[in-house]
Design a protein around this motif. Structure first.
Motif, PDB file in Angstrom:
ATOM      1  N   ASP A 220      14.669  19.995 -10.981  1.00  0.00           N
ATOM      2  CA  ASP A 220      15.113  19.308  -9.763  1.00  0.00           C
ATOM      3  C   ASP A 220      13.942  18.669  -9.026  1.00  0.00           C
ATOM      4  OD1 ASP A 220      17.719  19.981 -10.238  1.00  0.00           O
ATOM      5  OD2 ASP A 220      17.724  21.731  -8.912  1.00  0.00           O
ATOM      6  N   GLN A 221      12.805  19.345  -8.990  1.00  0.00           N
ATOM      7  CA  GLN A 221      11.625  18.778  -8.337  1.00  0.00           C
ATOM      8  C   GLN A 221      11.121  17.544  -9.086  1.00  0.00           C
ATOM      9  OE1 GLN A 221       9.279  22.393  -8.375  1.00  0.00           O
ATOM     10  NE2 GLN A 221       9.504  22.652  -6.148  1.00  0.00           N
ATOM     11  N   LYS A 222      11.135  17.637 -10.416  1.00  0.00           N
ATOM     12  CA  LYS A 222      10.703  16.485 -11.227  1.00  0.00           C
ATOM     13  C   LYS A 222      11.632  15.297 -11.008  1.00  0.00           C
ATOM     14  CE  LYS A 222       8.792  19.406 -14.909  1.00  0.00           C
ATOM     15  NZ  LYS A 222       8.996  19.906 -16.286  1.00  0.00           N
TER      16      LYS A 222
ATOM     17  N   ARG B 280       0.818  -1.210   0.000  1.00  0.00           N
ATOM     18  CA  ARG B 280       0.000   0.000   0.000  1.00  0.00           C
ATOM     19  C   ARG B 280       0.854   1.264   0.000  1.00  0.00           C
ATOM     20  NH1 ARG B 280      -2.647  -0.893   4.353  1.00  0.00           N
ATOM     21  NH2 ARG B 280      -4.381  -1.989   3.355  1.00  0.00           N
ATOM     22  N   SER B 281       1.895   1.292   0.825  1.00  0.00           N
ATOM     23  CA  SER B 281       2.698   2.503   0.951  1.00  0.00           C
ATOM     24  C   SER B 281       3.419   2.879  -0.341  1.00  0.00           C
ATOM     25  CB  SER B 281       3.703   2.339   2.097  1.00  0.00           C
ATOM     26  OG  SER B 281       4.530   3.470   2.202  1.00  0.00           O
ATOM     27  N   PRO B 282       4.204   1.988  -0.977  1.00  0.00           N
ATOM     28  CA  PRO B 282       4.879   2.396  -2.212  1.00  0.00           C
ATOM     29  C   PRO B 282       3.912   2.655  -3.366  1.00  0.00           C
ATOM     30  CG  PRO B 282       5.233   0.055  -1.801  1.00  0.00           C
ATOM     31  CD  PRO B 282       4.616   0.627  -0.568  1.00  0.00           C
ATOM     32  N   LEU B 283       2.833   1.902  -3.457  1.00  0.00           N
ATOM     33  CA  LEU B 283       1.890   2.126  -4.550  1.00  0.00           C
ATOM     34  C   LEU B 283       1.159   3.450  -4.380  1.00  0.00           C
ATOM     35  CD1 LEU B 283       0.390  -1.436  -5.118  1.00  0.00           C
ATOM     36  CD2 LEU B 283       2.041  -0.203  -6.525  1.00  0.00           C
ATOM     37  N   THR B 284       0.870   3.831  -3.136  1.00  0.00           N
ATOM     38  CA  THR B 284       0.262   5.142  -2.883  1.00  0.00           C
ATOM     39  C   THR B 284       1.205   6.251  -3.306  1.00  0.00           C
ATOM     40  OG1 THR B 284      -1.035   4.267  -1.033  1.00  0.00           O
ATOM     41  CG2 THR B 284      -0.706   6.637  -1.108  1.00  0.00           C
ATOM     42  N   SER B 285       2.482   6.071  -2.988  1.00  0.00           N
ATOM     43  CA  SER B 285       3.486   7.067  -3.375  1.00  0.00           C
ATOM     44  C   SER B 285       3.609   7.166  -4.891  1.00  0.00           C
ATOM     45  CB  SER B 285       4.835   6.700  -2.762  1.00  0.00           C
ATOM     46  OG  SER B 285       5.856   7.518  -3.256  1.00  0.00           O
ATOM     47  N   VAL B 286       3.694   6.006  -5.558  1.00  0.00           N
ATOM     48  CA  VAL B 286       3.816   6.001  -7.018  1.00  0.00           C
ATOM     49  C   VAL B 286       2.614   6.679  -7.662  1.00  0.00           C
ATOM     50  CG1 VAL B 286       3.788   4.509  -9.059  1.00  0.00           C
ATOM     51  CG2 VAL B 286       5.313   3.987  -7.144  1.00  0.00           C
ATOM     52  N   LYS B 287       1.410   6.316  -7.190  1.00  0.00           N
ATOM     53  CA  LYS B 287       0.202   6.905  -7.744  1.00  0.00           C
ATOM     54  C   LYS B 287       0.160   8.406  -7.500  1.00  0.00           C
ATOM     55  CE  LYS B 287      -3.967   7.188  -9.432  1.00  0.00           C
ATOM     56  NZ  LYS B 287      -4.167   7.136 -10.899  1.00  0.00           N
ATOM     57  N   GLY B 288       0.513   8.837  -6.279  1.00  0.00           N
ATOM     58  CA  GLY B 288       0.452  10.256  -5.949  1.00  0.00           C
ATOM     59  C   GLY B 288       1.408  11.102  -6.774  1.00  0.00           C
ATOM     60  N   PHE B 289       2.660  10.659  -6.886  1.00  0.00           N
ATOM     61  CA  PHE B 289       3.643  11.438  -7.631  1.00  0.00           C
ATOM     62  C   PHE B 289       3.354  11.451  -9.131  1.00  0.00           C
ATOM     63  CE2 PHE B 289       6.605  10.934  -3.911  1.00  0.00           C
ATOM     64  CZ  PHE B 289       6.736  12.294  -3.681  1.00  0.00           C
TER      65      PHE B 289
ATOM     66  N   ALA C  83      -0.588  16.078 -13.888  1.00  0.00           N
ATOM     67  CA  ALA C  83      -1.530  17.200 -13.802  1.00  0.00           C
ATOM     68  C   ALA C  83      -0.833  18.557 -13.794  1.00  0.00           C
ATOM     69  CB  ALA C  83      -2.396  17.049 -12.554  1.00  0.00           C
ATOM     70  N   LYS C  84       0.369  18.615 -13.242  1.00  0.00           N
ATOM     71  CA  LYS C  84       1.018  19.926 -13.044  1.00  0.00           C
ATOM     72  C   LYS C  84       2.476  19.902 -13.483  1.00  0.00           C
ATOM     73  CE  LYS C  84      -1.960  20.666  -9.010  1.00  0.00           C
ATOM     74  NZ  LYS C  84      -2.022  20.952  -7.550  1.00  0.00           N
ATOM     75  N   TRP C  85       2.761  19.258 -14.573  1.00  0.00           N
ATOM     76  CA  TRP C  85       4.139  19.099 -15.053  1.00  0.00           C
ATOM     77  C   TRP C  85       4.864  20.436 -15.197  1.00  0.00           C
ATOM     78  CZ3 TRP C  85       7.391  15.095 -15.822  1.00  0.00           C
ATOM     79  CH2 TRP C  85       8.530  15.321 -16.617  1.00  0.00           C
ATOM     80  N   GLU C  86       4.203  21.420 -15.787  1.00  0.00           N
ATOM     81  CA  GLU C  86       4.870  22.701 -16.087  1.00  0.00           C
ATOM     82  C   GLU C  86       5.198  23.499 -14.830  1.00  0.00           C
ATOM     83  OE1 GLU C  86       2.002  21.750 -17.274  1.00  0.00           O
ATOM     84  OE2 GLU C  86       2.388  21.281 -19.399  1.00  0.00           O
ATOM     85  N   ARG C  87       4.549  23.201 -13.717  1.00  0.00           N
ATOM     86  CA  ARG C  87       4.743  24.013 -12.505  1.00  0.00           C
ATOM     87  C   ARG C  87       5.988  23.603 -11.705  1.00  0.00           C
ATOM     88  NH1 ARG C  87      -1.320  24.569  -9.854  1.00  0.00           N
ATOM     89  NH2 ARG C  87      -2.432  25.102 -11.779  1.00  0.00           N
TER      90      ARG C  87
END
Length: 380
Positions: A186-188, A163-172, A178-182
């Motif tokens: 380094d953040q990407k 659950r933990s790694p899949l939640t992270s993968v899905k979230g990132f 959704a917000k690639w340009e923002r």
């Protein structure tokens, strides 16, 4: 129809041995003592009367063998199915179809509601002939319950760890899409590196599950090649140093000369990785790795190779020593699936080796595994 309707056989002599110690003729001819069998064994003759009731059957049913011998089977062993129907009347082994050869194993109930696993085999003098023997085997359901609990615990552990790694993968990934340009480069990069690390974590967990499945089923394959065990340990130490561990935390001592070792290099790396990770994560002080020649754990071979990994931490409590290599065992610090050492033991034993745990001279934990030098089949 009842299991038996004819009169009881003649009474036993007063001085005859207990029923459980006297196997019926077929077992006696084979030199088999039914009391040595791990499962309950109940045998009825052609009249449906009990002629064998072994010690395991006594333990499982709480019925004394001397009380069961000579009784009609339906009275000595009054089984019911889970719907409350009398099992021997329902199956009617003596009066039913003569083409039947037995009953498959299933859950049945003893008086008082205790569950047993029972199966029956019909022994006939000839195909479709009358029943000569009715052989019933009984097993306690506790072993099956333990297996089911173990499987349920494994599923719960895996679900939690996934659950933990899949939640992270899905979230990132959702955020980046959704917000690639923002985001800055380094953040990407940081987000993608996190996704990559969590994907590796999921991959490792799946690999552990596959290993457990192969170990439990006896299908863990070992592809033997020449292995330089000292060099393999050195590579793991270098990886830890590159990741930020101080170089002086590790002490590698390799006794020379070592016998040529034939083993599966990937699986030996897996063993070393688990043992060193335990020493680094749960131990303290210097992690010492000794590689030595030793007596082979396999008969017919003179030499083997032994690897000892020890630390200077608090060690493993004495009462936990016998549980270290079981599923889901974890040390004092939580984390991980608790499957690593179980897999380590399975890999070592698949190589024909042994592994032990104890206290190191510095009071920390000490793991020692020994492998036979072996050789691939085509060189044997």
């Amino acid at each position: 129809m009842s299991v038996g309707t004819s009169s009881a056989p003649g009474a036993q002599d007063a001085g005859s041995p207990p029923a459980a110690s006297r196997p019926p003729g077929d077992l006696a001819d084979l030199g088999i003592d039914p009391d040595m069998l791990p499962d309950g064994l109940v045998v009825a003759d052609e009249q449906g009367r009990v002629v064998c009731f072994n010690a395991a059957a006594e333990r499982i049913t709480a019925v004394r063998a001397r009380d069961a011998l000579g009784q009609l089977l339906e009275k000595a062993l009054p089984l019911e199915d889970l719907e409350g129907r009398r099992w021997w009347q329902l199956t009617d082994p003596y009066g039913g179809l003569a083409i039947r050869v037995g009953q498959p194993e299933r859950n049945l109930l003893l008086p008082g509601g205790r569950e047993v696993l029972a199966s029956a085999r019909y022994v006939r003098t000839r195909p479709t002939g009358p029943l000569r023997r009715l052989v019933v085997t009984l097993r306690d359901t506790e072993a099956r319950r333990r297996t089911e609990r173990s499987h349920a615990e494994l599923i719960a552990t895996v679900a939690h760890e996934l659950r933990s790694p899949l939640t992270s993968v899905k979230g990132f990934t959702a955020t980046l899409l959704a917000k690639w340009e923002r985001f800055t480069d380094d953040q990407k990069r940081l987000m993608l590196e996190t996704v990559d690390a969590d994907a590796d974590r999921v991959t490792r967990l799946i690999a552990e599950l596959l290993d457990i499945s192969r170990i439990d089923s006896g299908r863990l394959e070992v592809r033997r090649q020449p292995v330089d065990i000292g060099a393999a340990v050195g590579r793991h130490i270098q990886a830890y140093v590159a990741a930020g561990q101080p170089a002086d935390r590790f002490l590698l001592r390799v006794q020379q000369p070592l016998p040529d070792l034939w083993a599966d290099p990937d699986k030996i790396d897996q063993v070393l990785s688990n043992l060193l990770e335990n020493a680094v994560r749960h131990g303290e002080g210097t992690v010492t790795i000794d590689v030595t020649a030793t007596a082979s754990p396999r008969e017919g071979e003179d030499t083997g190779t032994s690897v000892t990994v020890s630390d200077e931490g608090p060690g493993i409590p004495e009462e936990s020593m016998n549980r270290v290599f079981t599923r889901f065992w974890r040390g004092s610090k939580r984390g991980g699936t608790g499957l690593g050492l179980y897999i380590v033991k399975g890999i070592v034993e698949a190589h024909g080796g042994t592994i032990t745990v104890g206290r190191a001279p510095g009071a920390g934990a000490e793991f020692r595994f020994t492998l036979p030098v072996s050789a691939p089949a085509y060189l044997a």
